[in-house]
Design an enzyme around this catalytic site. Structure first.
Site, PDB file in Angstrom:
ATOM      1  N   HIS A 198      40.317  98.191   7.856  1.00  0.00           N
ATOM      2  CA  HIS A 198      40.519  97.512   6.565  1.00  0.00           C
ATOM      3  C   HIS A 198      40.095  98.478   5.461  1.00  0.00           C
ATOM      4  O   HIS A 198      38.930  98.522   5.064  1.00  0.00           O
ATOM      5  CB  HIS A 198      39.693  96.217   6.529  1.00  0.00           C
ATOM      6  CG  HIS A 198      40.035  95.332   5.369  1.00  0.00           C
ATOM      7  ND1 HIS A 198      40.350  94.003   5.520  1.00  0.00           N
ATOM      8  CD2 HIS A 198      40.151  95.590   4.038  1.00  0.00           C
ATOM      9  CE1 HIS A 198      40.615  93.473   4.338  1.00  0.00           C
ATOM     10  NE2 HIS A 198      40.498  94.427   3.411  1.00  0.00           N
TER      11      HIS A 198
ATOM     12  N   HIS B 227      41.650 100.079   1.773  1.00  0.00           N
ATOM     13  CA  HIS B 227      42.705 100.107   0.757  1.00  0.00           C
ATOM     14  C   HIS B 227      42.839 101.510   0.184  1.00  0.00           C
ATOM     15  O   HIS B 227      41.861 102.071  -0.315  1.00  0.00           O
ATOM     16  CB  HIS B 227      42.380  99.138  -0.381  1.00  0.00           C
ATOM     17  CG  HIS B 227      42.412  97.701   0.029  1.00  0.00           C
ATOM     18  ND1 HIS B 227      43.530  96.913  -0.114  1.00  0.00           N
ATOM     19  CD2 HIS B 227      41.474  96.904   0.605  1.00  0.00           C
ATOM     20  CE1 HIS B 227      43.278  95.686   0.335  1.00  0.00           C
ATOM     21  NE2 HIS B 227      42.032  95.653   0.780  1.00  0.00           N
TER      22      HIS B 227
ATOM     23  N   ASP C  83      44.277 102.374  -2.546  1.00  0.00           N
ATOM     24  CA  ASP C  83      44.000 102.378  -3.992  1.00  0.00           C
ATOM     25  C   ASP C  83      42.554 102.009  -4.323  1.00  0.00           C
ATOM     26  O   ASP C  83      42.197 101.892  -5.494  1.00  0.00           O
ATOM     27  CB  ASP C  83      44.984 101.466  -4.741  1.00  0.00           C
ATOM     28  CG  ASP C  83      45.103 100.084  -4.131  1.00  0.00           C
ATOM     29  OD1 ASP C  83      44.760  99.908  -2.948  1.00  0.00           O
ATOM     30  OD2 ASP C  83      45.536  99.149  -4.837  1.00  0.00           O
TER      31      ASP C  83
ATOM     32  N   GLY D 196      44.842  90.272  -2.435  1.00  0.00           N
ATOM     33  CA  GLY D 196      44.762  89.787  -3.820  1.00  0.00           C
ATOM     34  C   GLY D 196      43.974  88.495  -3.952  1.00  0.00           C
ATOM     35  O   GLY D 196      43.353  88.019  -3.005  1.00  0.00           O
TER      36      GLY D 196
ATOM     37  N   HIS E  46      44.147  88.625   4.215  1.00  0.00           N
ATOM     38  CA  HIS E  46      42.851  88.460   3.547  1.00  0.00           C
ATOM     39  C   HIS E  46      42.594  86.958   3.432  1.00  0.00           C
ATOM     40  O   HIS E  46      43.397  86.251   2.806  1.00  0.00           O
ATOM     41  CB  HIS E  46      42.908  89.019   2.129  1.00  0.00           C
ATOM     42  CG  HIS E  46      42.754  90.496   2.028  1.00  0.00           C
ATOM     43  ND1 HIS E  46      43.724  91.366   2.414  1.00  0.00           N
ATOM     44  CD2 HIS E  46      41.718  91.249   1.571  1.00  0.00           C
ATOM     45  CE1 HIS E  46      43.310  92.605   2.184  1.00  0.00           C
ATOM     46  NE2 HIS E  46      42.088  92.573   1.679  1.00  0.00           N
TER      47      HIS E  46
ATOM     48  N   GLU F 123      37.431  84.853   1.982  1.00  0.00           N
ATOM     49  CA  GLU F 123      36.592  85.764   1.201  1.00  0.00           C
ATOM     50  C   GLU F 123      36.184  85.017  -0.068  1.00  0.00           C
ATOM     51  O   GLU F 123      35.067  84.558  -0.199  1.00  0.00           O
ATOM     52  CB  GLU F 123      37.379  87.049   0.887  1.00  0.00           C
ATOM     53  CG  GLU F 123      36.593  88.117   0.142  1.00  0.00           C
ATOM     54  CD  GLU F 123      37.463  89.305  -0.262  1.00  0.00           C
ATOM     55  OE1 GLU F 123      38.704  89.202  -0.207  1.00  0.00           O
ATOM     56  OE2 GLU F 123      36.902  90.344  -0.653  1.00  0.00           O
TER      57      GLU F 123
ATOM     58  N   ASP G  48      36.696  98.397   3.391  1.00  0.00           N
ATOM     59  CA  ASP G  48      37.455  97.730   2.321  1.00  0.00           C
ATOM     60  C   ASP G  48      37.875  98.784   1.286  1.00  0.00           C
ATOM     61  O   ASP G  48      39.033  99.127   1.215  1.00  0.00           O
ATOM     62  CB  ASP G  48      36.672  96.585   1.656  1.00  0.00           C
ATOM     63  CG  ASP G  48      37.599  95.515   1.086  1.00  0.00           C
ATOM     64  OD1 ASP G  48      38.824  95.608   1.293  1.00  0.00           O
ATOM     65  OD2 ASP G  48      37.106  94.572   0.426  1.00  0.00           O
TER      66      ASP G  48
HETATM   67 ZN   LIG Z   1      40.649  94.114   1.354  1.00  0.00          ZN
END
Ligand SMILES: [Zn+2]
Length: 359
Positions: A30, A32, A34, A188, A215, A218, A296
């Site tokens: 996991h 990202h 960006d 998101g 996701h 969370e 993450d």
């Molecule tokens: Zn994430």
């Protein structure tokens, strides 16, 4: 003495250092793209492209990003991505960032990296979705060539962007399946943007036999995890932090060996858990769930997989043997074909056997 404190005390004799954890083979499932840039690279690209960042020096920019990450809200946390995405709109920059991520992950002891991004967020300057894909693929191939890392791409639909866009991204995933792409995700804001709105995209994914993760659990409660599993057929859950609020669902996830992609620091930064000490990873592990440890966002949460394992070890009291189990669960949970996964797990077991972690 609390249970956690006594566990910590009993593990004192076998405390692992950061360097020892770094040397262990690990995966990051996991991560990202960006959210995992190098600060100097952000500044270099901003200067080259004439982009104004809130600070143009490393220390200043790091501070801005760290402050953004610690606002205790997922919606606020996600605003930091406006900055990183502003320097990820040209093919060569995107490729460079992907290569550097491979190098950073390799230095962190990552043997296998599943990197996720949403190509739709890299079109501010008119890049086509296919150009974004090719840039990331080229960057990852170069990163693999420079290191020994293996990578796979997970394409993300975005909850707050129209479901029809998720369908386009699912079509892109179908086209690139087996050509660098290993899975699909929904990322998101969770509040006000239910996963089931994107069911059509996931139907396309499912009908093309592509693994997916979502996701969930969370910023929103277990209902979000339920939708991810039952409406979108998620094979893994991104975070799943609030799963403990629904015992029946907890048992369903456990009985079906659905892996949780846990990201400890990030969960504190977005306010899902109050502090690292109360993170449910320890409970989930003890209960028998298939848990994995991930970053993450390496930049936005200022972390590494090594650091996340160190937190599990030092703050949550997981022993060397228990960390070894989580390492194996991570490799077992990859979206690689079964034969590749089995071979990789075998190599990891060999490496762990050679280290001082007892099994
Ligand atoms: Zn994430």
């Amino acid at each position: 003495m609390s249970e956690t404190q006594s566990k910590k005390a009993s593990n004192k004799s076998e405390t692992l250092t950061y360097e020892e954890i770094q040397a262990l083979p690990k995966c990051d499932l996991h991560c990202h793209l960006d959210g995992s840039l190098r600060v100097p690279t952000m500044i270099e690209i901003a200067k080259k492209r004439g982009i104004e960042l809130p600070a143009m020096d490393e220390e200043g920019l790091q501070k801005v990003l760290e402050a953004g990450a610690r606002r205790n809200s997922l919606a606020d946390y996600l605003r930091s991505f406006d900055l990183t995405l502003s320097v990820m709109q040209d093919e060569e920059d995107i490729a460079q960032i992907a290569t550097e991520l491979c190098e950073d992950a390799w230095a962190d002891g990552i043997w296998y990296l599943e990197v996720r991004f949403s190509p739709i967020l890299h079109q501010d300057k008119g890049l086509k979705l296919t150009q974004v894909m090719e840039a990331v693929l080229q960057g990852l191939r170069e990163g693999e060539r420079r290191t020994g890392i293996k990578t796979g791409i997970i394409i993300c639909g975005i909850r707050s962007i129209e479901p029809s866009v998720s369908v386009r991204l699912a079509e892109l995933t179908v086209a690139y399946k087996g050509r660098g792409v290993v899975g699909f995700d929904l990322a998101g804001r969770e509040d006000h943007y239910p996963a089931k709105d994107h069911a059509e995209a996931f139907y396309l994914i499912r009908s093309n036999n592509i693994p997916c993760t979502v996701h969930a659990g969370e910023a929103w409660g277990p209902g979000s995890i339920k939708q991810a599993i039952h409406d979108l057929s998620a094979h893994r859950i991104g975070h799943g932090t609030r799963l403990k609020e629904d015992g029946d669902l907890l048992n369903y996830v456990n009985d079906n060996r659905i892996p949780l992609e846990c990201c400890l620091s990030s969960n504190v930064h977005v306010g899902t858990v109050e502090s690292l000490e109360v993170h449910p990873l320890r409970f989930y592990f003890d209960y028998g769930l298939r848990v994995t440890i991930n970053t993450d966002n390496r930049l936005i949460s200022a972390t590494t997989v090594t650091r996340e394992y160190q937190i599990a070890h030092e703050v949550l009291g997981l022993s060397r043997r228990e960390l070894g189990s989580i390492i194996i669960m991570g490799f077992k949970s990859t979206f690689l074909p079964y034969a590749d996964r089995k071979a990789l797990v075998g190599r990891v077991l060999d490496a762990l056997g050679r280290s001082k972690i007892p099994f």
